[in-house]
Enzyme design. Structure first.
Site, PDB file in Angstrom:
ATOM      1  N   SER A  65       5.480   0.612  -7.582  1.00 59.57           N
ATOM      2  CA  SER A  65       4.800   1.885  -7.818  1.00 59.57           C
ATOM      3  C   SER A  65       5.782   3.034  -8.089  1.00 59.57           C
ATOM      4  O   SER A  65       6.520   2.988  -9.054  1.00 59.57           O
ATOM      5  CB  SER A  65       3.887   2.182  -6.623  1.00 59.57           C
ATOM      6  OG  SER A  65       3.106   3.316  -6.854  1.00 59.57           O
ATOM      7  N   ASP A 279       3.309   2.611 -11.531  1.00 60.15           N
ATOM      8  CA  ASP A 279       2.376   1.510 -11.860  1.00 60.15           C
ATOM      9  C   ASP A 279       1.012   2.021 -12.294  1.00 60.15           C
ATOM     10  O   ASP A 279       0.052   1.254 -12.406  1.00 60.15           O
ATOM     11  CB  ASP A 279       2.245   0.526 -10.693  1.00 60.15           C
ATOM     12  CG  ASP A 279       1.588   1.123  -9.458  1.00 60.15           C
ATOM     13  OD1 ASP A 279       1.601   2.368  -9.322  1.00 60.15           O
ATOM     14  OD2 ASP A 279       1.078   0.360  -8.623  1.00 60.15           O
ATOM     15  N   GLU A 371      -6.751  10.825  -2.542  1.00 60.44           N
ATOM     16  CA  GLU A 371      -5.708  11.381  -1.680  1.00 60.44           C
ATOM     17  C   GLU A 371      -5.098  12.549  -2.448  1.00 60.44           C
ATOM     18  O   GLU A 371      -5.161  12.600  -3.686  1.00 60.44           O
ATOM     19  CB  GLU A 371      -4.642  10.330  -1.371  1.00 60.44           C
ATOM     20  CG  GLU A 371      -5.161   9.222  -0.468  1.00 60.44           C
ATOM     21  CD  GLU A 371      -4.049   8.361   0.106  1.00 60.44           C
ATOM     22  OE1 GLU A 371      -3.894   8.382   1.332  1.00 60.44           O
ATOM     23  OE2 GLU A 371      -3.355   7.675  -0.656  1.00 60.44           O
ATOM     24  N   ALA A 372      -4.479  13.472  -1.726  1.00 58.48           N
ATOM     25  CA  ALA A 372      -3.887  14.642  -2.383  1.00 58.48           C
ATOM     26  C   ALA A 372      -2.828  14.225  -3.407  1.00 58.48           C
ATOM     27  O   ALA A 372      -2.600  14.916  -4.399  1.00 58.48           O
ATOM     28  CB  ALA A 372      -3.279  15.572  -1.340  1.00 58.48           C
ATOM     29  N   ASN A 373      -2.209  13.040  -3.205  1.00 57.77           N
ATOM     30  CA  ASN A 373      -1.168  12.571  -4.127  1.00 57.77           C
ATOM     31  C   ASN A 373      -1.702  12.101  -5.485  1.00 57.77           C
ATOM     32  O   ASN A 373      -0.934  11.699  -6.359  1.00 57.77           O
ATOM     33  CB  ASN A 373      -0.338  11.458  -3.474  1.00 57.77           C
ATOM     34  CG  ASN A 373      -1.166  10.213  -3.148  1.00 57.77           C
ATOM     35  OD1 ASN A 373      -2.191   9.930  -3.771  1.00 57.77           O
ATOM     36  ND2 ASN A 373      -0.718   9.448  -2.166  1.00 57.77           N
ATOM     37  N   SER A 501       5.068   8.120  10.200  1.00 62.07           N
ATOM     38  CA  SER A 501       5.168   7.473   8.890  1.00 62.07           C
ATOM     39  C   SER A 501       4.789   5.996   9.033  1.00 62.07           C
ATOM     40  O   SER A 501       5.005   5.389  10.079  1.00 62.07           O
ATOM     41  CB  SER A 501       6.612   7.575   8.381  1.00 62.07           C
ATOM     42  OG  SER A 501       6.840   6.630   7.359  1.00 62.07           O
ATOM     43  N   GLY A 502       4.235   5.430   7.969  1.00 62.58           N
ATOM     44  CA  GLY A 502       3.905   4.007   7.995  1.00 62.58           C
ATOM     45  C   GLY A 502       5.093   3.130   7.672  1.00 62.58           C
ATOM     46  O   GLY A 502       5.047   1.910   7.840  1.00 62.58           O
ATOM     47  N   THR A 503       6.190   3.726   7.211  1.00 59.81           N
ATOM     48  CA  THR A 503       7.297   2.903   6.693  1.00 59.81           C
ATOM     49  C   THR A 503       8.662   3.179   7.319  1.00 59.81           C
ATOM     50  O   THR A 503       9.541   2.341   7.240  1.00 59.81           O
ATOM     51  CB  THR A 503       7.440   3.126   5.168  1.00 59.81           C
ATOM     52  OG1 THR A 503       7.491   4.533   4.907  1.00 59.81           O
ATOM     53  CG2 THR A 503       6.258   2.531   4.410  1.00 59.81           C
ATOM     54  N   ARG A 508       5.709  12.798  10.121  1.00 65.12           N
ATOM     55  CA  ARG A 508       5.378  13.708   9.020  1.00 65.12           C
ATOM     56  C   ARG A 508       4.618  14.920   9.589  1.00 65.12           C
ATOM     57  O   ARG A 508       3.684  14.746  10.375  1.00 65.12           O
ATOM     58  CB  ARG A 508       4.549  12.978   7.964  1.00 65.12           C
ATOM     59  CG  ARG A 508       5.300  11.765   7.407  1.00 65.12           C
ATOM     60  CD  ARG A 508       4.699  11.230   6.124  1.00 65.12           C
ATOM     61  NE  ARG A 508       5.376  10.002   5.700  1.00 65.12           N
ATOM     62  CZ  ARG A 508       6.532   9.952   5.051  1.00 65.12           C
ATOM     63  NH1 ARG A 508       7.157  11.084   4.767  1.00 65.12           N
ATOM     64  NH2 ARG A 508       7.075   8.801   4.710  1.00 65.12           N
TER      65      ARG A 508
END
EC number: 5.4.2.3
Length: 545
Positions: A65, A279, A371-373, A501-503, A508
Site C-alpha cells: 500500500s 495500491d 476513515e479520515a485518511n 499504534s497497531g504496528t 498516537r
C-alpha cells in the site's frame, strides 16, 4: 499424508529466517520485502485451506500500500470481497511464525480445528502491485497454493480493490459483475457516463481533474480505463511511475500527513486534484486557493459529499431507507456536527481499522464509511438495491421519483462495495460534483474543519494503553483519562484522545480545538501526560514551534 510431504518439500524452497516473528494486522503482513518469501508461500497455503473451508474463491493480494518501495506485504480476501475474518487472522499469524520443522503440524492444526475436507477443490485469485519485489513474492503465493493442491488464477498487476472485486464477482457467479479487469472498467465507467448525462452543460474545465498516481498501480489502471469514460472526464496524470519512486513525496498518505500537494506538481489555483495511495484503495482531494493556501478534502469531506447526495436522492425518490455515516475517533468534529445537525444523518463511531467500519456500515440500508485518511466506500443492502430497482422500473412513478431512482441505480453501479477503492470513489465524487453543478470550493465550504494535530509518543510497551468508547476514552493507565479531560477543558471546542499504534511501540495522540495554536498546545500537553503516565522513552515531548 502425501500432501504434507509436498508441503515440506516445497516449503524448504521458501525458508523462514530464524527468529523472525510477524503479526497479521488490519493491513495483513507488511515489512521489508526481503523477509517475506516464506510468508507468501504460507499465505498461499492458508488461502487454499480457506477456499476448501468456504467452498469459495479466496483472494491473495501482494502489496504494501502506502509503505516505501523497499517494503511489501500480503492481504487475504474473503468470499464476498471483504477482509479476512478475524479467527483466520490468528491462523495466518501462527502459520507465518511456525519454524520450518513445525509447519506441517501447524497446517494440520488448522485443518482439524476447522474440520476442512481436503478432498474439496480450492481456487485462489492472486494479484500484485508494481513493486520490483512483487513478481517473485506472488510466485511464492502460487507455489503455496499448489503445495496443497489448489488452483490459482494470476491476475498480475491489479489494484487491491480490483482483486477484491474479482473475488466477489466470481463468488456471486457474475451477479455483481464480470471477474475481469475489463469487466471492472465497463461496469464502473458505464455507470459514471450514465450518471453524468444528468449534468447540464459541463465545460472542459469542469471535466478536468489532476490525478497523482503515487507512482503506483493506480496510475497504470487509470490509463487503461480512460477510453471507457468516453471523454466524460479529462485526466492529467502525475506520478505515473515513469520516473520517481513509489509513494515518495507523493500519494494520499503524503498529502494527508504533510498537508501539502505532492512535490514537483504545479497546480493552478482552484484546480481539482486528487491523490491515490500505492495500491489505490485510498483517495484524498485538494486544491490551492488564489492566495496559494492549500485545502485538503479528506475522507470526512468525501463521506459528507456522498451521504448528502444520497440523502437528497432518497428524499426525491420518496424511499424510506435508513442511511448512516460510519466514522472513527479521527473524524473531524465539524464533520460529525454537520452530518448530525444539518444533514440529520445517523453517525456511528467505531474503532480505527476499515474492517470495523465495514462491519458497522452493513447494519444499515445504506452505510457510508470513510476513515479520515481517505479509505472508504458505500454499502447498499440487498433490500435497498431491490427497492431502488423496483422504483426505477415502475411505470406509474412520477418523473421526479423515477429520475432519482435511476440516479441511485447508477450510483450503486459506480461504487465498488467490496472495499475502499480510489478509482471508483474518484468516479463517484466526479459524478456528484457534475450532477450537482458544484465546484471543489463549494464542496469544501459545506463545513470548516476544526484545526487539529496528530502526534506520537514513544513508549516502552504500547499495551499499557487500553481504550473504550470506540477508542475515544482511555481506561488505563490510571489517571490518564482524567488528565486528558482536565487539559481539554482549557480550550474552546476542544477534544483529544490517545490510542496505541497497531504496528509499533508508540501511542498516537489526536487533538482538535478552535485555533491551530490551541490544537498544537493541547496535543503537546496530552503527549506529555502520556509520556509521564504510560512509560515514555527517550526525551520528553517538546512543544510545537
Amino acid at each position: 499424508m502425501a500432501e504434507f510431504q509436498e508441503v515440506l518439500k516445497q516449503s524448504a524452497l521458501h525458508p523462514k529466517p530464524a527468529g523472525l516473528c510477524l503479526q497479521y494486522g488490519t493491513a495483513g503482513f507488511r515489512t521489508n520485502a526481503k523477509q517475506l518469501d516464506h510468508i507468501m508461500f504460507r499465505m498461499g497455503m492458508l488461502a487454499t485451506l480457506r477456499s476448501k473451508k468456504t467452498q469459495a474463491t479466496i483472494g491473495v493480494m501482494v502489496t504494501a500500500s502506502h509503505n516505501p518501495e523497499e517494503d511489501n506485504g500480503v492481504k487475504l480476501v474473503d468470499p464476498m470481497g471483504e477482509m479476512l475474518t478475524p479467527a483466520w487472522e490468528d491462523y495466518a499469524t501462527q502459520l507465518a511464525n511456525a519454524e520450518q520443522d513445525d509447519l506441517a503440524r501447524a497446517v494440520k492444526e488448522v485443518i482439524q480445528k476447522e474440520a476442512i475436507d481436503m478432498s474439496r477443490e480450492a481456487n485462489v485469485f492472486v494479484g500484485k502491485d508494481t513493486r520490483s519485489s512483487s513478481p517473485a513474492l506472488s510466485q511464492a503465493v502460487i507455489d503455496g497454493v499448489s503445495a496443497l493442491g489448489g488452483h490459482s488464477k494470476d491476475y498480475g498487476l491489479v489494484t487491491t480493490p480490483q482483486l477484491h472485486y474479482m473475488v466477489w464477482c466470481q463468488n456471486t457467479k457474475g451477479k455483481y459483475g464480470e471477474a475481469t479487469v475489463e469487466g471492472y472498467y465497463r461496469k464502473h465507467c458505464q455507470a459514471y457516463v450514465q450518471l453524468t448525462k444528468n449534468a447540464s452543460n459541463r465545460t472542459d474545465d469542469q471535466k478536468h481533474l489532476c490525478v497523482d498516481g503515487a507512482n503506483g498501480i493506480g496510475a497504470l489502471k487509470v490509463r487503461e480505463m480512460e477510453h471507457h469514460l468516453q471523454k466524460g472526464l479529462q485526466i492529467s496524470l502525475f506520478n505515473d511511475g515513469s520516473k520517481g519512486k513509489l509513494n515518495h513525496q507523493c500519494g494520499a498518505d503524503f498529502v494527508k500527513v504533510q498537508q501539502k500537494p505532492p512535490a514537483d506538481i504545479e497546480i493552478n489555483p482552484g484546480e481539482r486534484c486528487c491523490s491515490f495511495d500505492g495500491d489505490a484503495d485510498r483517495i484524498v482531494y485538494y486544491y490551492t486557493d488564489s492566495d496559494g493556501r492549500f485545502h485538503l478534502l479528506d475522507g470526512d469531506k468525501i463521506a459528507t459529499l456522498i451521504s448528502t447526495f444520497l440523502k437528497e436522492l432518497l428524499t426525491q425518490a420518496g424511499l424510506d431507507l435508513n442511511i448512516a455515516v460510519v466514522q472513527t475517533a479521527y473524524a473531524n468534529g465539524s464533520s460529525t456536527l454537520y452530518l448530525e445537525n444539518t444533514m440529520k444523518v445517523i453517525v456511528k463511531c467505531t474503532k480505527t481499522g476499515v474492517k470495523h467500519l465495514h462491519h458497522e456500515a452493513q447494519k444499515f440500508d445504506i452505510g457510508v464509511y470513510f476513515e479520515a485518511n481517505g479509505h472508504g466506500t458505500v454499502l447498499f443492502s440487498q433490500a435497498a438495491v431491490e427497492k431502488i430497482q423496483q422504483l426505477a422500473e415502475d411505470a406509474n412513478s412520477d418523473d421526479t421519483k423515477k429520475r432519482a431512482a435511476l440516479l441511485l441505480q447508477s450510483t450503486v453501479n459506480v461504487i465498488n462495495q467490496t472495499v475502499g477503492d480510489a478509482i471508483s470513489d474518484m468516479l463517484l465524487i466526479e459524478a456528484i460534483l457534475a450532477v450537482r453543478g458544484m465546484t471543489v470550493q463549494q464542496w469544501d465550504a459545506m463545513y470548516t474543519d476544526l484545526p487539529n494535530r496528530q502526534l506520537k509518543v514513544k513508549v516502552s510497551d504500547r499495551r499499557v494503553i487500553d481504550t473504550t468508547d470506540a477508542e475515544r476514552r482511555a481506561v488505563s493507565p490510571a489517571g490518564l483519562q482524567d488528565a486528558i479531560d482536565s487539559l481539554v477543558k482549557k480550550y474552546r471546542q476542544a477534544r483529544s484522545f490517545v490510542r496505541p499504534s497497531g504496528t509499533e511501540d508508540v501511542v498516537r495522540v489526536y487533538a482538535e480545538a478552535e485555533t491551530q495554536e490551541s490544537a498544537d498546545a493541547l496535543a503537546h500537553e496530552v503527549s506529555l501526560a502520556v509520556y509521564r503516565l504510560a512509560g515514555g522513552v527517550g526525551d520528553e515531548p517538546k512543544p510545537l514551534q
